[in-house]
Scaffold this motif. Structure first.
Motif, PDB file in Angstrom:
ATOM      1  N   ILE A   1       0.910  -1.006  -0.053  1.00 29.90           N
ATOM      2  CA  ILE A   1      -0.078  -0.168  -0.087  1.00 29.90           C
ATOM      3  C   ILE A   1       0.863   1.120   0.102  1.00 29.90           C
ATOM      4  O   ILE A   1       0.700   2.262  -0.792  1.00 29.90           O
ATOM      5  CB  ILE A   1      -1.046   0.051   1.145  1.00 29.90           C
ATOM      6  CG1 ILE A   1      -1.899  -1.260   0.830  1.00 29.90           C
ATOM      7  CG2 ILE A   1      -1.585   1.235   1.516  1.00 29.90           C
ATOM      8  CD1 ILE A   1      -2.925  -1.379   2.072  1.00 29.90           C
ATOM      9  N   ASN A   2       2.083   1.408   0.770  1.00 26.49           N
ATOM     10  CA  ASN A   2       2.779   2.173   0.762  1.00 26.49           C
ATOM     11  C   ASN A   2       3.673   2.597  -0.540  1.00 26.49           C
ATOM     12  O   ASN A   2       3.713   3.801  -0.906  1.00 26.49           O
ATOM     13  CB  ASN A   2       3.843   2.237   1.884  1.00 26.49           C
ATOM     14  CG  ASN A   2       3.306   2.469   3.438  1.00 26.49           C
ATOM     15  OD1 ASN A   2       2.254   3.222   3.537  1.00 26.49           O
ATOM     16  ND2 ASN A   2       3.805   1.818   4.371  1.00 26.49           N
ATOM     17  N   SER A   3       3.814   1.499  -1.056  1.00 22.28           N
ATOM     18  CA  SER A   3       4.620   1.687  -2.341  1.00 22.28           C
ATOM     19  C   SER A   3       3.528   2.186  -3.402  1.00 22.28           C
ATOM     20  O   SER A   3       4.028   3.063  -4.293  1.00 22.28           O
ATOM     21  CB  SER A   3       5.325   0.489  -2.867  1.00 22.28           C
ATOM     22  OG  SER A   3       6.178   0.074  -2.141  1.00 22.28           O
ATOM     23  N   ILE A   4       2.397   1.821  -3.360  1.00 24.84           N
ATOM     24  CA  ILE A   4       1.594   2.220  -4.132  1.00 24.84           C
ATOM     25  C   ILE A   4       1.238   3.661  -4.117  1.00 24.84           C
ATOM     26  O   ILE A   4       0.876   4.600  -5.182  1.00 24.84           O
ATOM     27  CB  ILE A   4       0.173   1.283  -4.483  1.00 24.84           C
ATOM     28  CG1 ILE A   4       0.484  -0.188  -4.803  1.00 24.84           C
ATOM     29  CG2 ILE A   4      -0.909   2.182  -5.075  1.00 24.84           C
ATOM     30  CD1 ILE A   4      -0.776  -0.979  -4.744  1.00 24.84           C
ATOM     31  N   ILE A   5       1.269   4.120  -2.723  1.00 27.80           N
ATOM     32  CA  ILE A   5       0.779   5.558  -2.642  1.00 27.80           C
ATOM     33  C   ILE A   5       2.028   6.469  -2.999  1.00 27.80           C
ATOM     34  O   ILE A   5       1.836   7.377  -3.905  1.00 27.80           O
ATOM     35  CB  ILE A   5       0.729   5.941  -1.095  1.00 27.80           C
ATOM     36  CG1 ILE A   5      -0.519   5.137  -0.564  1.00 27.80           C
ATOM     37  CG2 ILE A   5       0.794   7.434  -0.736  1.00 27.80           C
ATOM     38  CD1 ILE A   5      -0.853   5.099   1.098  1.00 27.80           C
TER      39      ILE A   5
ATOM     40  N   ALA B   1       8.176   5.963 -14.597  1.00 24.57           N
ATOM     41  CA  ALA B   1       8.299   6.708 -13.221  1.00 24.57           C
ATOM     42  C   ALA B   1       7.835   5.793 -12.100  1.00 24.57           C
ATOM     43  O   ALA B   1       8.127   5.529 -11.150  1.00 24.57           O
ATOM     44  CB  ALA B   1       7.599   7.812 -13.216  1.00 24.57           C
ATOM     45  N   PHE B   2       6.525   5.120 -12.571  1.00 26.29           N
ATOM     46  CA  PHE B   2       5.729   4.328 -11.458  1.00 26.29           C
ATOM     47  C   PHE B   2       6.613   3.175 -11.034  1.00 26.29           C
ATOM     48  O   PHE B   2       6.731   2.770  -9.758  1.00 26.29           O
ATOM     49  CB  PHE B   2       4.510   3.820 -12.077  1.00 26.29           C
ATOM     50  CG  PHE B   2       3.682   3.107 -11.227  1.00 26.29           C
ATOM     51  CD1 PHE B   2       2.579   3.773 -10.313  1.00 26.29           C
ATOM     52  CD2 PHE B   2       3.767   1.739 -10.936  1.00 26.29           C
ATOM     53  CE1 PHE B   2       1.660   3.001  -9.576  1.00 26.29           C
ATOM     54  CE2 PHE B   2       2.769   0.730  -9.987  1.00 26.29           C
ATOM     55  CZ  PHE B   2       2.011   1.698  -9.433  1.00 26.29           C
ATOM     56  N   PHE B   3       7.124   2.462 -11.849  1.00 31.15           N
ATOM     57  CA  PHE B   3       8.029   1.304 -11.552  1.00 31.15           C
ATOM     58  C   PHE B   3       9.111   1.689 -10.816  1.00 31.15           C
ATOM     59  O   PHE B   3       9.737   0.979  -9.935  1.00 31.15           O
ATOM     60  CB  PHE B   3       8.325   0.245 -12.853  1.00 31.15           C
ATOM     61  CG  PHE B   3       7.237  -0.354 -13.479  1.00 31.15           C
ATOM     62  CD1 PHE B   3       5.798  -0.629 -12.668  1.00 31.15           C
ATOM     63  CD2 PHE B   3       7.234  -0.671 -14.890  1.00 31.15           C
ATOM     64  CE1 PHE B   3       4.952  -1.565 -13.246  1.00 31.15           C
ATOM     65  CE2 PHE B   3       6.340  -1.432 -15.571  1.00 31.15           C
ATOM     66  CZ  PHE B   3       5.040  -1.951 -14.703  1.00 31.15           C
ATOM     67  N   GLY B   4       9.835   2.796 -11.089  1.00 27.05           N
ATOM     68  CA  GLY B   4      11.021   3.156 -10.846  1.00 27.05           C
ATOM     69  C   GLY B   4      10.661   3.603  -9.158  1.00 27.05           C
ATOM     70  O   GLY B   4      11.593   3.185  -8.120  1.00 27.05           O
ATOM     71  N   ILE B   5       9.582   4.055  -8.982  1.00 30.34           N
ATOM     72  CA  ILE B   5       9.389   4.629  -7.509  1.00 30.34           C
ATOM     73  C   ILE B   5       8.848   3.521  -6.546  1.00 30.34           C
ATOM     74  O   ILE B   5       9.149   3.296  -5.419  1.00 30.34           O
ATOM     75  CB  ILE B   5       8.227   5.676  -7.479  1.00 30.34           C
ATOM     76  CG1 ILE B   5       8.818   7.060  -8.065  1.00 30.34           C
ATOM     77  CG2 ILE B   5       7.732   5.973  -6.149  1.00 30.34           C
ATOM     78  CD1 ILE B   5       7.705   8.073  -8.503  1.00 30.34           C
ATOM     79  N   TYR B   6       8.032   2.694  -7.370  1.00 30.39           N
ATOM     80  CA  TYR B   6       7.517   1.481  -6.677  1.00 30.39           C
ATOM     81  C   TYR B   6       8.533   0.497  -6.069  1.00 30.39           C
ATOM     82  O   TYR B   6       8.414  -0.106  -5.004  1.00 30.39           O
ATOM     83  CB  TYR B   6       6.626   0.673  -7.550  1.00 30.39           C
ATOM     84  CG  TYR B   6       5.808  -0.616  -7.093  1.00 30.39           C
ATOM     85  CD1 TYR B   6       4.759  -0.392  -6.273  1.00 30.39           C
ATOM     86  CD2 TYR B   6       6.567  -1.952  -7.172  1.00 30.39           C
ATOM     87  CE1 TYR B   6       3.890  -1.438  -5.985  1.00 30.39           C
ATOM     88  CE2 TYR B   6       5.815  -3.074  -6.685  1.00 30.39           C
ATOM     89  CZ  TYR B   6       4.716  -2.796  -6.068  1.00 30.39           C
ATOM     90  OH  TYR B   6       3.970  -3.836  -5.576  1.00 30.39           O
TER      91      TYR B   6
ATOM     92  N   ASN C   1       8.160   1.001   2.100  1.00 34.01           N
ATOM     93  CA  ASN C   1       7.788   0.461   0.911  1.00 34.01           C
ATOM     94  C   ASN C   1       8.180  -1.041   0.767  1.00 34.01           C
ATOM     95  O   ASN C   1       8.657  -1.525   1.673  1.00 34.01           O
ATOM     96  CB  ASN C   1       8.369   1.324  -0.289  1.00 34.01           C
ATOM     97  CG  ASN C   1       9.752   1.154  -0.361  1.00 34.01           C
ATOM     98  OD1 ASN C   1      10.568   0.450   0.330  1.00 34.01           O
ATOM     99  ND2 ASN C   1      10.563   1.724  -1.460  1.00 34.01           N
ATOM    100  N   ILE C   2       7.838  -1.708  -0.517  1.00 31.09           N
ATOM    101  CA  ILE C   2       7.898  -3.083  -0.520  1.00 31.09           C
ATOM    102  C   ILE C   2       9.475  -3.379  -0.266  1.00 31.09           C
ATOM    103  O   ILE C   2       9.657  -4.516   0.079  1.00 31.09           O
ATOM    104  CB  ILE C   2       7.452  -3.645  -1.722  1.00 31.09           C
ATOM    105  CG1 ILE C   2       8.038  -2.751  -3.052  1.00 31.09           C
ATOM    106  CG2 ILE C   2       5.877  -3.607  -1.782  1.00 31.09           C
ATOM    107  CD1 ILE C   2       7.817  -3.696  -4.290  1.00 31.09           C
ATOM    108  N   SER C   3      10.409  -2.663  -1.021  1.00 34.18           N
ATOM    109  CA  SER C   3      11.842  -3.096  -0.632  1.00 34.18           C
ATOM    110  C   SER C   3      12.320  -3.064   0.565  1.00 34.18           C
ATOM    111  O   SER C   3      12.990  -3.858   0.986  1.00 34.18           O
ATOM    112  CB  SER C   3      12.791  -2.034  -1.732  1.00 34.18           C
ATOM    113  OG  SER C   3      12.437  -2.140  -3.084  1.00 34.18           O
TER     114      SER C   3
END
Length: 273
Positions: free
Chosen positions: A67-71, A198-203, A220-222
């Motif tokens: 959820i945090n990564s998506i935000i 950009a989405f994949f880079g931030i995620y 985030n997920i990482s």
């Protein structure tokens, strides 16, 4: 001609197997225990351990990290696209003395390693007390995705006929209406490509989350996976593979949903700009 097609299709199949193997291995391992993972690499699990996924949610709180990564990724990408579109418009459609220097200034960001900016960025975030702050993280992510966004959108927008602007202005169209109602839809392939990258880079970011997030509920997920792996060690690999597979699912869904736009944007970018 037929031999050429056979070679091409054969190469495509080999590439598909090569790229899908890690995903297939991860999926099988997420249902196994350590013995099955180490001794039966490609075999189906003798016992399907669905409890690995339960452990991923309960012990790793992987759903919170997702959820945090998506935000971070959603709002960071939107902000980057809005700023990039506003910056690309004058750079692509107006002729003024500082046009080229400003464009080069933005695109230089593509060549500067992230690690060379860790200390100054850390000092800025410390000065504004920006640790464990969603707003600061979103601004940070958007700014670092901005050079690529401007590069893609400006290059595409430059090739749109200038007659569009003249006709719209003669019809009483203002600059913002011209940008958002006429130029932006025509530039959508480049905007889509920039947004997805950009989405994949931030995620998948790890660097900035390690530096500026200490609250586990904001990982985030990482960071979530890194913490979970450090906690579990090698005692039980199944839940770790389950966590990894869960985090991959959103990226697969996004890619499948926007697959056509990705291919169209990359194809258009190869002949424009």
């Amino acid at each position: 001609m037929k031999i050429g097609k056979i070679v091409i299709y054969g190469f495509a199949i080999l590439c598909s197997i090569f790229f899908l193997y890690p995903l297939f291995f991860n999926l099988l391992s997420s249902f196994k225990d350590n013995e099955g993972i180490y001794n039966e690499i490609l075999a189906l699990p003798t016992k399907w351990r669905f409890e690995n996924f339960v452990a991923a949610f309960e012990s790793a709180n992987i759903h919170i990290s997702i959820i945090n990564s998506i935000i971070y990724a959603t709002f960071g990408t939107l902000l980057s696209l809005i700023l990039g579109l506003l910056a690309s418009y004058p750079l692509a459609r107006f002729n003024f003395k500082l046009n080229t220097p400003i464009y080069l200034y933005y695109t230089l960001g593509l060549m500067i390693p992230v690690f060379s900016m860790l200390i100054p960025i850390s000092q800025i975030v410390t000065a504004i007390n920006g640790f464990n702050n969603y707003f600061v993280m979103i601004i940070l992510y958007a700014v670092f995705e901005l050079p690529l966004t401007i590069f893609l959108i400006t290059g595409y927008m430059k090739d749109l006929p200038k007659e569009l602007d003249e006709s719209a202005i003669m019809d009483g169209c203002g600059p913002y209406r011209l940008l958002f109602q006429i130029l932006a839809p025509l530039t959508m392939p480049a905007i889509s490509t920039a947004g997805i990258l950009a989405f994949f880079g931030i995620y998948n970011d790890l660097v900035w989350n390690v530096l500026f997030i200490t609250d586990h509920d904001m990982y985030n997920i990482s960071m979530g996976l890194l913490t979970f792996v450090g906690k579990m060690g090698t005692s039980d690999m199944g839940p770790m593979f389950a966590s990894i597979f869960i985090t991959i699912i959103p990226t697969i869904i996004v890619y499948l949903f926007f697959q056509e736009k990705i291919e169209k944007g990359l194809g258009s970018g190869s002949v424009k700009g």
